[in-house]
Motif scaffolding. Structure first.
Motif, PDB file in Angstrom:
ATOM      1  N   PRO A  46     -15.389  13.260  -3.714  1.00  0.00           N
ATOM      2  CA  PRO A  46     -14.149  12.527  -3.468  1.00  0.00           C
ATOM      3  C   PRO A  46     -13.815  12.436  -1.982  1.00  0.00           C
ATOM      4  N   GLN A  47     -13.357  11.276  -1.565  1.00  0.00           N
ATOM      5  CA  GLN A  47     -13.108  11.039  -0.145  1.00  0.00           C
ATOM      6  C   GLN A  47     -12.117  12.026   0.452  1.00  0.00           C
ATOM      7  N   HIS A  48     -11.092  12.398  -0.305  1.00  0.00           N
ATOM      8  CA  HIS A  48     -10.035  13.219   0.278  1.00  0.00           C
ATOM      9  C   HIS A  48     -10.453  14.659   0.541  1.00  0.00           C
ATOM     10  N   TRP A  49     -11.629  15.076   0.053  1.00  0.00           N
ATOM     11  CA  TRP A  49     -12.084  16.437   0.351  1.00  0.00           C
ATOM     12  C   TRP A  49     -12.172  16.661   1.850  1.00  0.00           C
ATOM     13  N   PHE A  50     -12.912  15.785   2.542  1.00  0.00           N
ATOM     14  CA  PHE A  50     -13.087  16.007   3.988  1.00  0.00           C
ATOM     15  C   PHE A  50     -13.167  14.710   4.792  1.00  0.00           C
ATOM     16  N   ASN A  51     -12.644  13.605   4.250  1.00  0.00           N
ATOM     17  CA  ASN A  51     -12.694  12.336   4.975  1.00  0.00           C
ATOM     18  C   ASN A  51     -11.445  11.513   4.688  1.00  0.00           C
ATOM     19  N   GLY A  52     -10.284  12.190   4.683  1.00  0.00           N
ATOM     20  CA  GLY A  52      -9.037  11.514   4.352  1.00  0.00           C
ATOM     21  C   GLY A  52      -8.527  10.634   5.480  1.00  0.00           C
ATOM     22  N   TYR A  53      -7.739   9.606   5.101  1.00  0.00           N
ATOM     23  CA  TYR A  53      -7.141   8.685   6.063  1.00  0.00           C
ATOM     24  C   TYR A  53      -5.630   8.915   6.130  1.00  0.00           C
ATOM     25  N   GLU A  54      -5.064   8.561   7.266  1.00  0.00           N
ATOM     26  CA  GLU A  54      -3.623   8.798   7.444  1.00  0.00           C
ATOM     27  C   GLU A  54      -2.792   7.625   6.915  1.00  0.00           C
ATOM     28  N   GLU A  55      -1.524   7.898   6.692  1.00  0.00           N
ATOM     29  CA  GLU A  55      -0.586   6.865   6.237  1.00  0.00           C
ATOM     30  C   GLU A  55       0.807   7.218   6.737  1.00  0.00           C
ATOM     31  N   ASN A  56       1.423   6.289   7.490  1.00  0.00           N
ATOM     32  CA  ASN A  56       2.820   6.422   7.930  1.00  0.00           C
ATOM     33  C   ASN A  56       3.035   7.390   9.088  1.00  0.00           C
ATOM     34  N   GLY A  57       1.984   7.841   9.744  1.00  0.00           N
ATOM     35  CA  GLY A  57       2.168   8.590  10.975  1.00  0.00           C
ATOM     36  C   GLY A  57       2.233  10.096  10.835  1.00  0.00           C
ATOM     37  N   ALA A  58       2.099  10.753  11.986  1.00  0.00           N
ATOM     38  CA  ALA A  58       2.002  12.210  12.020  1.00  0.00           C
ATOM     39  C   ALA A  58       3.303  12.890  11.628  1.00  0.00           C
ATOM     40  N   GLN A  59       4.429  12.368  12.112  1.00  0.00           N
ATOM     41  CA  GLN A  59       5.690  13.034  11.817  1.00  0.00           C
ATOM     42  C   GLN A  59       6.040  12.956  10.337  1.00  0.00           C
ATOM     43  N   LYS A  60       5.707  11.834   9.707  1.00  0.00           N
ATOM     44  CA  LYS A  60       5.919  11.715   8.265  1.00  0.00           C
ATOM     45  C   LYS A  60       5.057  12.718   7.507  1.00  0.00           C
ATOM     46  N   PHE A  61       3.809  12.895   7.963  1.00  0.00           N
ATOM     47  CA  PHE A  61       2.917  13.898   7.375  1.00  0.00           C
ATOM     48  C   PHE A  61       3.561  15.281   7.444  1.00  0.00           C
ATOM     49  N   GLN A  62       4.143  15.605   8.592  1.00  0.00           N
ATOM     50  CA  GLN A  62       4.728  16.924   8.787  1.00  0.00           C
ATOM     51  C   GLN A  62       6.020  17.123   8.007  1.00  0.00           C
ATOM     52  N   ASP A  63       6.833  16.058   7.881  1.00  0.00           N
ATOM     53  CA  ASP A  63       8.185  16.212   7.331  1.00  0.00           C
ATOM     54  C   ASP A  63       8.308  15.902   5.848  1.00  0.00           C
ATOM     55  N   ARG A  64       7.396  15.113   5.275  1.00  0.00           N
ATOM     56  CA  ARG A  64       7.596  14.626   3.917  1.00  0.00           C
ATOM     57  C   ARG A  64       7.715  15.774   2.915  1.00  0.00           C
ATOM     58  N   GLU A  65       8.574  15.587   1.951  1.00  0.00           N
ATOM     59  CA  GLU A  65       8.825  16.607   0.934  1.00  0.00           C
ATOM     60  C   GLU A  65       8.043  16.356  -0.338  1.00  0.00           C
ATOM     61  N   ASP A  66       7.514  15.127  -0.495  1.00  0.00           N
ATOM     62  CA  ASP A  66       6.706  14.824  -1.674  1.00  0.00           C
ATOM     63  C   ASP A  66       5.589  13.877  -1.266  1.00  0.00           C
ATOM     64  N   VAL A  67       4.737  13.539  -2.192  1.00  0.00           N
ATOM     65  CA  VAL A  67       3.589  12.669  -1.896  1.00  0.00           C
ATOM     66  C   VAL A  67       3.744  11.314  -2.569  1.00  0.00           C
ATOM     67  N   GLU A  68       4.950  10.968  -2.916  1.00  0.00           N
ATOM     68  CA  GLU A  68       5.206   9.687  -3.575  1.00  0.00           C
ATOM     69  C   GLU A  68       4.753   8.530  -2.695  1.00  0.00           C
ATOM     70  N   GLY A  69       4.019   7.610  -3.269  1.00  0.00           N
ATOM     71  CA  GLY A  69       3.558   6.430  -2.560  1.00  0.00           C
ATOM     72  C   GLY A  69       2.219   6.593  -1.856  1.00  0.00           C
ATOM     73  N   LEU A  70       1.718   7.814  -1.808  1.00  0.00           N
ATOM     74  CA  LEU A  70       0.435   8.037  -1.149  1.00  0.00           C
ATOM     75  C   LEU A  70      -0.718   7.769  -2.103  1.00  0.00           C
ATOM     76  N   LYS A  71      -1.762   7.185  -1.584  1.00  0.00           N
ATOM     77  CA  LYS A  71      -2.996   7.031  -2.351  1.00  0.00           C
ATOM     78  C   LYS A  71      -3.801   8.326  -2.263  1.00  0.00           C
ATOM     79  N   GLU A  72      -4.772   8.472  -3.152  1.00  0.00           N
ATOM     80  CA  GLU A  72      -5.569   9.699  -3.179  1.00  0.00           C
ATOM     81  C   GLU A  72      -6.254   9.952  -1.839  1.00  0.00           C
ATOM     82  N   ARG A  73      -6.656   8.879  -1.155  1.00  0.00           N
ATOM     83  CA  ARG A  73      -7.376   9.028   0.115  1.00  0.00           C
ATOM     84  C   ARG A  73      -6.468   9.411   1.275  1.00  0.00           C
ATOM     85  N   ASN A  74      -5.165   9.303   1.106  1.00  0.00           N
ATOM     86  CA  ASN A  74      -4.239   9.593   2.197  1.00  0.00           C
ATOM     87  C   ASN A  74      -4.020  11.095   2.343  1.00  0.00           C
ATOM     88  N   VAL A  75      -4.090  11.577   3.585  1.00  0.00           N
ATOM     89  CA  VAL A  75      -3.980  13.014   3.821  1.00  0.00           C
ATOM     90  C   VAL A  75      -2.556  13.497   3.592  1.00  0.00           C
TER      91      VAL A  75
END
Length: 350
Positions: free
Chosen positions: A264-293
């Motif tokens: 699976p791609q997300h094991w070690f080749n994931g892509y970003e979505e919505n920026g670094a700060q969103k990655f750090q702050d988000r409380e859930d993974v709603e709207g993310l695809k499996e490939r999104n880190v």
């Protein structure tokens, strides 16, 4: 008794000193920053960032945190992260590279970086890998690398605690670790012998070889010989992604297809979505695809992205100020269960 003149004795002493300096390989030990023996640059250019005392201290502290809070036990495989950095050093790539250097310091793995091209364009990747494989296979088996992890330079380690070995097939020789040993090693179920030589992922364009794990053996040499030669022997086949497309075509052939595992791609080749700060702050993974880190993932890859330099700087800066997700209990995805199930389904003892 005859005594030689003093000037002759002095000249001989000077000659002897010069001879020893020129002919004995005694490395000069500098104060920090100093070269790290496990990091090797290939080529004349200075593309390997200096590793400061602060980086080493941070890696030491991170190793202690990982040992205390993370669930991982780093395997005993001899592994190197392999990459290429050509041209004038650029800050965003240097910052990204330092996340790999820190990871190697945390886990005691190696880094090999190609600083100067040896062939044309993107074909330097398979050329360098083939060169490295041949050099390693000339060493005694107990001294050579067992696996390499290729990473493109537009990648950043997100979780410094997860070892590269956590993705590899659970072969008995690798059980245990230098920081946490499994006392039940002898009770493990025997795994298939060397039936997996490559772990790689796909995205919507097909094979993506921005990150892959490769066993160091003769099969790998044959694979990368075929990849490097493909454009010359099959000029009629279109290669839209150059060496990546050649690798995809070669892996379809009977000689190589059975030893490659598409994971699976997300094991070690994931892509970003919505920026670094969103990655750090988000409380859930709603709207993310499996490939999104998300927090807990190993690595983020900025494949094909515009303004890549800005993204690398943004994510590197975010990580410099972020805490440890295992210590803080902020993990949103841990693929360990998936990895275990994947290998179990293939008959490996876990």
């Amino acid at each position: 008794m005859y005594a030689p003149p003093r000037f002759l004795t002095g000249k001989f002493f000077i000659w002897l000193c010069l001879f020893l300096i020129e002919n004995l390989s005694v490395p000069y030990v500098r104060p920090y920053p100093r070269p790290i023996p496990q990091f090797v640059a290939h080529g004349d250019s200075k593309c390997l960032p200096e590793v400061s005392a602060e980086v080493i201290e941070a890696a030491t502290a991170k190793r202690a945190t990982c040992r205390k809070y993370s669930p991982f036990a780093a395997g005993r495989a001899r592994i190197a992260t392999v990459t290429a950095h050509f041209g004038k050093p650029q800050e965003h790539y240097q910052k990204a590279f330092k996340t790999h250097l820190q990871h190697a310091l945390v886990h005691g793995t190696e880094v090999r970086v190609m600083c100067d091209p040896i062939v044309d364009d993107l074909w330097n990747k398979p050329a360098f890998i083939l060169n490295l494989l041949m050099r390693e296979m000339l060493k005694p088996e107990k001294e050579r690398l067992e696996w390499i992890q290729w990473v493109d330079r537009d990648t950043i380690i997100l979780d410094q605690c997860r070892p590269i070995s956590s993705f590899l097939p659970p072969e008995k020789a690798r059980f245990g670790s230098w920081w946490r040993r499994d006392d039940d090693d002898d009770k493990q179920t025997p795994a298939p012998t060397n039936t997996t030589h490559l772990l790689v992922t796909r995205d919507w364009n097909g094979l993506n070889n921005g990150i892959f794990l490769l066993r160091v053996n003769s099969w790998a040499i044959e694979l990368f010989t075929a990849i490097l030669a493909f454009r010359h022997y099959k000029p009629e086949i279109d290669l839209p992604f150059t060496e990546q497309s050649a690798m995809e075509e070669v892996l379809k052939t009977e000689q190589f297809t059975d030893q490659a595992r598409y994971v699976p791609q997300h094991w070690f080749n994931g892509y970003e979505e919505n920026g670094a700060q969103k990655f750090q702050d988000r409380e859930d993974v709603e709207g993310l695809k499996e490939r999104n880190v998300r927090r807990g993932d190993y690595l983020v890859h900025f494949a094909g992205r515009g303004k890549r330099g800005d993204l690398l700087m943004e994510w590197s800066s975010m990580l410099e100020g972020a805490g440890d997700v295992w210590e803080e209990g902020r993990v949103q995805r841990d693929v360990s269960g998936e990895v275990e199930a994947f290998w179990k389904d293939l008959g490996y003892g876990v």
